[in-house]
Design an enzyme around this catalytic site. Sequence first.
Site: not given
Ligand code: ITT
Length: 207
Positions: A14, A69
């Site tokens: 991200k 998120d």
């Molecule tokens: P942070 O909370 O520390 O930012 P995280 O990976 O846990 O990191 P989230 O709780 O927002 O983040 O979960 C988002 C999930 O959604 C991420 O782990 C991916 O599985 C999916 N996701 C989000 N954006 C994406 C993208 O651009 N491409 C592919 N999968 C995505």
Amino acid sequence: MRSKIIFATGNEEKMKEIRMILACEEITSLQEEGIETHIEENGATFEENALIKARTIGKQTGKITMADDSGLEIDYLNKEPGIYSARYGGEDTPYSIKNKMLLDRLKGVPDEKRTARFVCAIAVVFPDGREMTVRESVEGQIGYEERGRHGFGYDPIFYVPEYGCTMGEMEPEEKNKISHRGRALKEMKKQLQRSEPFSSLWEERHE
Ligand code: ITT
């Protein structure tokens, strides 16, 4: 006034996209700040979870803090995995397996019922207590197999009809132009540019 903004994410994939999209040297990551933390994301919406992350790190550092998120909503699965996208199938489970789990649940489901979207909420919390959120999304379909090695997470199964390929097959610049994260960050940037100390942050370098 130039002030550092912390982006409260532990997801380095991200973070790479955020850097490319915002192109702003003033933004630092948790890793760069040496902050190790586990934040319980117990909100009921993307916005609430983004705010929980931004508030936690904002409180800890006293600095302006942003958070993302995001997740994948599959209509046929009643918008699963949604806000549980990172936890779906187990937080440490490789995405090759998580993607296969979703593809298996969609076996035999025709094209028109495979609609899905990536959603992204961005929150900003200021030391004086002001808070802002924006939410954007990108529509697509769940493919029939993983395709492409770019991006991360669910990108290889997220097919974008207008482009005729999955997000995993897109170059990063291309993905950022149309993605939920690209759209949400651009919208947030637009709103922030109207207020100090942000008005001067992007002006010479970009756009
Ligand atoms: P942070 O909370 O520390 O930012 P995280 O990976 O846990 O990191 P989230 O709780 O927002 O983040 O979960 C988002 C999930 O959604 C991420 O782990 C991916 O599985 C999916 N996701 C989000 N954006 C994406 C993208 O651009 N491409 C592919 N999968 C995505």
